[in-house]
Design an enzyme around this catalytic site. Structure first.
Site, PDB file in Angstrom:
ATOM      1  N   ARG A 127       0.814  -1.232   0.000  1.00 30.82           N
ATOM      2  CA  ARG A 127       0.000   0.000   0.000  1.00 30.82           C
ATOM      3  C   ARG A 127       0.839   1.270   0.000  1.00 30.82           C
ATOM      4  NH1 ARG A 127      -2.931  -3.142   3.551  1.00 30.82           N
ATOM      5  NH2 ARG A 127      -4.748  -4.063   2.545  1.00 30.82           N
ATOM      6  N   LYS A 149       3.971  11.653 -10.965  1.00 28.95           N
ATOM      7  CA  LYS A 149       3.126  10.782 -11.797  1.00 28.95           C
ATOM      8  C   LYS A 149       3.885   9.482 -12.040  1.00 28.95           C
ATOM      9  CE  LYS A 149       1.524  13.389 -15.353  1.00 28.95           C
ATOM     10  NZ  LYS A 149       0.697  13.476 -16.574  1.00 28.95           N
ATOM     11  N   GLU A 191      11.946  19.070 -24.296  1.00 33.35           N
ATOM     12  CA  GLU A 191      11.156  19.476 -23.115  1.00 33.35           C
ATOM     13  C   GLU A 191      11.727  20.753 -22.504  1.00 33.35           C
ATOM     14  OE1 GLU A 191       8.359  18.066 -22.310  1.00 33.35           O
ATOM     15  OE2 GLU A 191       8.454  15.990 -23.017  1.00 33.35           O
ATOM     16  N   LYS A 233       8.739  23.197 -13.576  1.00 34.07           N
ATOM     17  CA  LYS A 233       7.811  22.076 -13.384  1.00 34.07           C
ATOM     18  C   LYS A 233       7.355  22.021 -11.929  1.00 34.07           C
ATOM     19  CE  LYS A 233       6.377  17.485 -14.234  1.00 34.07           C
ATOM     20  NZ  LYS A 233       6.504  16.204 -14.882  1.00 34.07           N
ATOM     21  N   GLU A 243      -3.216  17.374 -11.419  1.00 37.13           N
ATOM     22  CA  GLU A 243      -3.620  17.619 -12.794  1.00 37.13           C
ATOM     23  C   GLU A 243      -5.064  18.034 -12.927  1.00 37.13           C
ATOM     24  OE1 GLU A 243      -2.586  14.298 -15.297  1.00 37.13           O
ATOM     25  OE2 GLU A 243      -1.335  15.578 -16.525  1.00 37.13           O
ATOM     26  N   ARG A 247      -1.788  22.222 -14.651  1.00 34.59           N
ATOM     27  CA  ARG A 247      -0.711  21.330 -15.068  1.00 34.59           C
ATOM     28  C   ARG A 247      -0.742  21.090 -16.579  1.00 34.59           C
ATOM     29  NH1 ARG A 247       1.544  16.581 -11.030  1.00 34.59           N
ATOM     30  NH2 ARG A 247       2.916  15.606 -12.517  1.00 34.59           N
ATOM     31  N   ASN A 251       1.603  20.542 -21.308  1.00 37.26           N
ATOM     32  CA  ASN A 251       1.267  19.792 -22.525  1.00 37.26           C
ATOM     33  C   ASN A 251       1.437  20.616 -23.795  1.00 37.26           C
ATOM     34  OD1 ASN A 251       0.738  17.395 -21.316  1.00 37.26           O
ATOM     35  ND2 ASN A 251      -1.450  17.806 -21.053  1.00 37.26           N
ATOM     36  N   HIS A 254       2.055  18.894 -27.052  1.00 36.18           N
ATOM     37  CA  HIS A 254       1.855  17.466 -26.825  1.00 36.18           C
ATOM     38  C   HIS A 254       0.603  16.896 -27.484  1.00 36.18           C
ATOM     39  CE1 HIS A 254       5.187  17.834 -24.139  1.00 36.18           C
ATOM     40  NE2 HIS A 254       5.096  16.588 -23.714  1.00 36.18           N
ATOM     41  N   HIS A 258       1.616  13.694 -29.253  1.00 40.90           N
ATOM     42  CA  HIS A 258       1.141  12.347 -28.897  1.00 40.90           C
ATOM     43  C   HIS A 258       0.531  11.644 -30.105  1.00 40.90           C
ATOM     44  CE1 HIS A 258       0.755  13.464 -24.354  1.00 40.90           C
ATOM     45  NE2 HIS A 258       1.922  12.906 -24.615  1.00 40.90           N
ATOM     46  N   HIS A 271       9.881  10.680 -28.175  1.00 40.85           N
ATOM     47  CA  HIS A 271       8.888  11.611 -27.643  1.00 40.85           C
ATOM     48  C   HIS A 271       9.250  13.075 -27.931  1.00 40.85           C
ATOM     49  CE1 HIS A 271       5.878  13.219 -24.957  1.00 40.85           C
ATOM     50  NE2 HIS A 271       6.822  13.900 -24.324  1.00 40.85           N
TER      51      HIS A 271
HETATM   52  N1  LIG Z   1       5.796  10.491 -15.011  1.00 43.62           N
HETATM   53  C1  LIG Z   1       5.836  11.554 -15.780  1.00 43.62           C
HETATM   54  O1  LIG Z   1       5.461  12.659 -15.379  1.00 43.62           O
HETATM   55  C2  LIG Z   1       6.385  11.414 -17.155  1.00 43.62           C
HETATM   56  C3  LIG Z   1       6.655  12.551 -17.924  1.00 43.62           C
HETATM   57  C4  LIG Z   1       7.229  12.384 -19.181  1.00 43.62           C
HETATM   58  C5  LIG Z   1       7.508  11.120 -19.648  1.00 43.62           C
HETATM   59  N2  LIG Z   1       7.225  10.029 -18.885  1.00 43.62           N
HETATM   60  C6  LIG Z   1       7.543   8.680 -19.356  1.00 43.62           C
HETATM   61  O2  LIG Z   1       8.951   8.588 -19.497  1.00 43.62           O
HETATM   62  C7  LIG Z   1       9.234   7.556 -20.441  1.00 43.62           C
HETATM   63  C8  LIG Z   1      10.326   8.026 -21.361  1.00 43.62           C
HETATM   64  O3  LIG Z   1      11.483   8.309 -20.609  1.00 43.62           O
HETATM   65  P1  LIG Z   1      12.931   8.306 -21.296  1.00 43.62           P
HETATM   66  O4  LIG Z   1      12.892   9.118 -22.517  1.00 43.62           O
HETATM   67  O5  LIG Z   1      13.907   8.623 -20.235  1.00 43.62           O
HETATM   68  O6  LIG Z   1      13.046   6.802 -21.803  1.00 43.62           O
HETATM   69  P2  LIG Z   1      13.826   5.522 -21.254  1.00 43.62           P
HETATM   70  O7  LIG Z   1      13.690   5.380 -19.799  1.00 43.62           O
HETATM   71  O8  LIG Z   1      13.401   4.396 -22.112  1.00 43.62           O
HETATM   72  O9  LIG Z   1      15.344   5.882 -21.576  1.00 43.62           O
HETATM   73  C9  LIG Z   1      15.729   6.041 -22.925  1.00 43.62           C
HETATM   74  C10 LIG Z   1      16.894   5.121 -23.259  1.00 43.62           C
HETATM   75  O10 LIG Z   1      18.084   5.692 -22.743  1.00 43.62           O
HETATM   76  C11 LIG Z   1      18.794   4.742 -21.958  1.00 43.62           C
HETATM   77  N3  LIG Z   1      19.468   5.515 -20.903  1.00 43.62           N
HETATM   78  C12 LIG Z   1      18.895   6.239 -19.919  1.00 43.62           C
HETATM   79  N4  LIG Z   1      19.838   6.888 -19.240  1.00 43.62           N
HETATM   80  C13 LIG Z   1      21.036   6.566 -19.792  1.00 43.62           C
HETATM   81  C14 LIG Z   1      22.381   6.938 -19.548  1.00 43.62           C
HETATM   82  N5  LIG Z   1      22.692   7.820 -18.590  1.00 43.62           N
HETATM   83  N6  LIG Z   1      23.345   6.405 -20.311  1.00 43.62           N
HETATM   84  C15 LIG Z   1      23.035   5.544 -21.310  1.00 43.62           C
HETATM   85  N7  LIG Z   1      21.786   5.175 -21.618  1.00 43.62           N
HETATM   86  C16 LIG Z   1      20.803   5.678 -20.862  1.00 43.62           C
HETATM   87  C17 LIG Z   1      17.762   3.772 -21.469  1.00 43.62           C
HETATM   88  O11 LIG Z   1      18.346   2.529 -21.188  1.00 43.62           O
HETATM   89  C18 LIG Z   1      16.816   3.729 -22.671  1.00 43.62           C
HETATM   90  O12 LIG Z   1      17.296   2.817 -23.616  1.00 43.62           O
HETATM   91  C19 LIG Z   1       7.929   7.250 -21.145  1.00 43.62           C
HETATM   92  O13 LIG Z   1       7.448   6.007 -20.698  1.00 43.62           O
HETATM   93  C20 LIG Z   1       6.992   8.355 -20.696  1.00 43.62           C
HETATM   94  O14 LIG Z   1       5.652   7.950 -20.631  1.00 43.62           O
HETATM   95  C21 LIG Z   1       6.686  10.160 -17.654  1.00 43.62           C
HETATM   96 ZN   LIG Z   2       6.627  15.419 -22.902  1.00 48.24          ZN
END
Ligand SMILES: NC(=O)c1ccc[n+]([C@@H]2O[C@H](COP(=O)([O-])OP(=O)(O)OC[C@H]3O[C@@H](n4cnc5c(N)ncnc54)[C@H](O)[C@@H]3O)[C@@H](O)[C@H]2O)c1
Ligand SMILES: [Zn+2]
Length: 371
Positions: A127, A149, A191, A233, A243, A247, A251, A254, A258, A271
C-alpha cells in the site's frame, strides 16, 4: 535565469510531501547519505534497466551500502515495453525476496521508463513505500522524475494504469548524461525548449546558437538548464499536484505530438522529436488565434533545428492524426483544447480550435524531406 554557480538544489513545495531535487555532477556518489538525510530507513530496492545498471548500478548500490543500507536490486530490459505488468511483478518479486517491509524504500535509477515503473511499484507495494528518483536521461531529469506521476502501460494504451506518488528525493547526476546517446539527449532538450516557451524565454536565449554536442560537454550550463526546468515544473506541480487544470500548460506541443507518436508507431520517433513538431504546430496555431508573433515561431524553429530536432510535417495521414487527437481529448475530460502561446513565456490552456484551422495549419507546414 539561475546561474549554474547557485546551489544546485531546488524544492518541490507540497506541504508534508515537500522534497528536494539535487542537480549535480557525481551526486550519485552521495545517494546513500542523501537518503539518510531525507530520513529514509530500512532496506532499499534499486530498480534500473540493463543499460543504465551496466553503467551506474554498482556505484549506486555501493553508495547506498556505504550509508549502511541493505540493498536488493532488480533490472528490467531497456525500453517502453518494460512499463508492463510483467516487469511490475518482477519488481514486486524482488521487493519480497529482498525482505522489503513498509519502512523500506525503492530507488529508480534510469530514464522515465524505470522512474514510472519503480514509482508505481513504490506507490502500490504494501500500500505504498517511499521512493527516490535518480534520473539518468535528460527527459527524466527535466520532466518525468519531478511531479509524482507514476504508472505502467496496458496493451490497449500508454499510461492507462497509474498513481500520483511523490518521491522523497530526486537526484540528477549530470555526469550520467555523458553516456546517453545524442539522439536521446536531443529528445530531452525538446522538453527544455518547451519550458522556454511556456514560462521562461531566457531558456530559449541560452539554447539559441548552441549545439547538442557542446551542451552535453558543458556540465555547468546543463545543470543550470536542468535546474530552471525543474523549478518551472515544480512550480506548476505545486499549484496543481493532481492535474486538475494548470498542469495542462506542460502539454504545450503534446496534443499533436502524442498523435504523431501513436500514428507513426511508438519507437519510430522519440517523444521529444514528436513534440518538437507539435510545438511548431502549436506556435503556428497561436499566431492565428493568439497573435503570437511569427518571428517567435521562426526563432522556435531555429532553436529546435539547432538541437537536431525535427520541425517539418511528417508524412502521416491527417485523418489518422485527427482521430488520435480526438481520442486523447476524450481521455482527458476537463482539459479539452489546445495549449497556445500568447507571447514567449505565457500560454493559455483549454483553447478551442476548429478542425478547419487545425487542418489548414498542418497543411501550411512544409513537408519533411523524405530520407
Ligand atoms: N511520469 C511523468 O510525469 C512522465 C513525464 C514524461 C515522460 N514520462 C515517461 O517517461 C518515459 C520516457 O522516458 P525516457 O525518454 O527517459 O526513456 P527511457 O527510460 O526508455 O530511456 C531512454 C533510453 O536511454 C537509456 N538511458 C537512460 N539513461 C542513460 C544513460 N545515462 N546512459 C546511457 N543510456 C541511458 C535507457 O536505457 C533507454 O534505452 C515514457 O514512458 C513516458 O511515458 C513520464
Ligand atoms: Zn513530454
Amino acid at each position: 535565469m539561475s546561474s549554474p554557480d547557485m546551489p544546485s538544489v531546488c524544492t518541490v513545495e507540497l506541504g508534508q510531501r515537500t522534497y528536494p531535487i539535487y542537480i549535480e555532477r557525481e551526486v550519485l556518489s552521495r545517494l546513500g547519505s542523501l537518503c539518510r538525510e531525507a530520513g529514509l530507513a530500512g532496506r532499499a530496492l534499486l530498480v534500473s534497466d540493463h543499460t543504465v545498471a551496466g553503467h551506474y548500478g554498482a556505484a549506486a548500490a555501493a553508495a547506498l551500502q556505504a550509508a549502511g543500507y541493505a540493498v536488493a536490486t532488480v533490472t528490467v530490459p531497456p525500453g517502453e515495453t518494460s512499463k508492463s505488468h510483467e516487469q511490475l511483478l518482477a519488481v514486486y518479486d524482488a521487493a519480497l525476496a529482498g525482505g522489503l517491509d513498509r519502512a523500506a524504500f525503492i530507488v529508480a535509477l534510469g530514464g522515465g521508463v524505470v522512474g514510472d515503473l519503480a514509482g508505481y511499484a513504490a506507490a502500490t507495494y504494501l500500500r505504498g513505500v517511499a521512493y527516490v528518483q535518480a534520473p539518468t536521461s535528460l527527459l527524466a531529469m527535466v520532466d518525468s522524475s519531478v511531479g509524482g506521476k507514476t504508472g505502467v502501460n496496458l496493451p490497449q494504451g500508454k499510461n492507462l494504469i497509474g498513481s500520483f506518488h511523490q518521491p522523497a528525493l530526486v537526484l540528477a547526476d549530470t555526469a550520467t548524461l555523458q553516456t546517453l546517446s545524442t539522439r536521446e539527449f536531443c529528445s530531452g532538450l525538446a522538453e527544455v525548449v518547451k519550458y522556454g516557451v511556456i514560462a521562461d524565454p531566457e531558456i530559449l536565449d541560452r539554447l539559441e546558437g548552441t549545439t547538442p554536442e557542446a551542451l552535453q560537454q558543458d556540465d555547468r550550463g546543463l545543470a543550470g538548464l536542468i535546474r530552471r526546468s525543474c523549478e518551472i515544473k515544480a512550480d506548476v506541480v505545486r499549484q496543481d499536484e493532481r492535474e486538475g487544470g494548470l498542469r495542462a500548460v506542460l502539454n504545450f506541443g503534446h496534443t499533436l505530438g502524442h498523435a504523431i507518436e501513436q500514428v507513426g508507431g511508438y519507437g519510430a520517433c522519440l517523444h521529444g522529436e514528436a513534440i518538437a513538431i507539435g510545438m511548431v504546430f502549436a506556435a503556428r496555431l497561436s499566431e492565428r488565434l493568439k497573435d503570437f508573433p511569427a518571428d517567435e515561431t521562426e526563432r522556435l524553429i531555429r532553436v529546435l533545428r539547432g538541437l537536431q530536432l525535427p520541425v517539418d510535417r511528417p508524412d502521416l495521414p491527417w485523418s489518422a492524426l485527427m482521430a488520435a487527437m480526438q481520442r486523447d481529448k476524450k481521455k482527458k475530460a476537463g482539459t479539452v483544447g489546445f495549449v497556445l502561446a500568447e507571447k514567449p513565456g505565457t500560454v493559455a490552456i483549454g483553447c478551442p480550435v476548429s478542425d478547419d484551422v487545425l487542418e489548414a495549419v498542418w497543411n501550411g507546414m512544409p513537408p519533411a524531406p523524405t530520407a
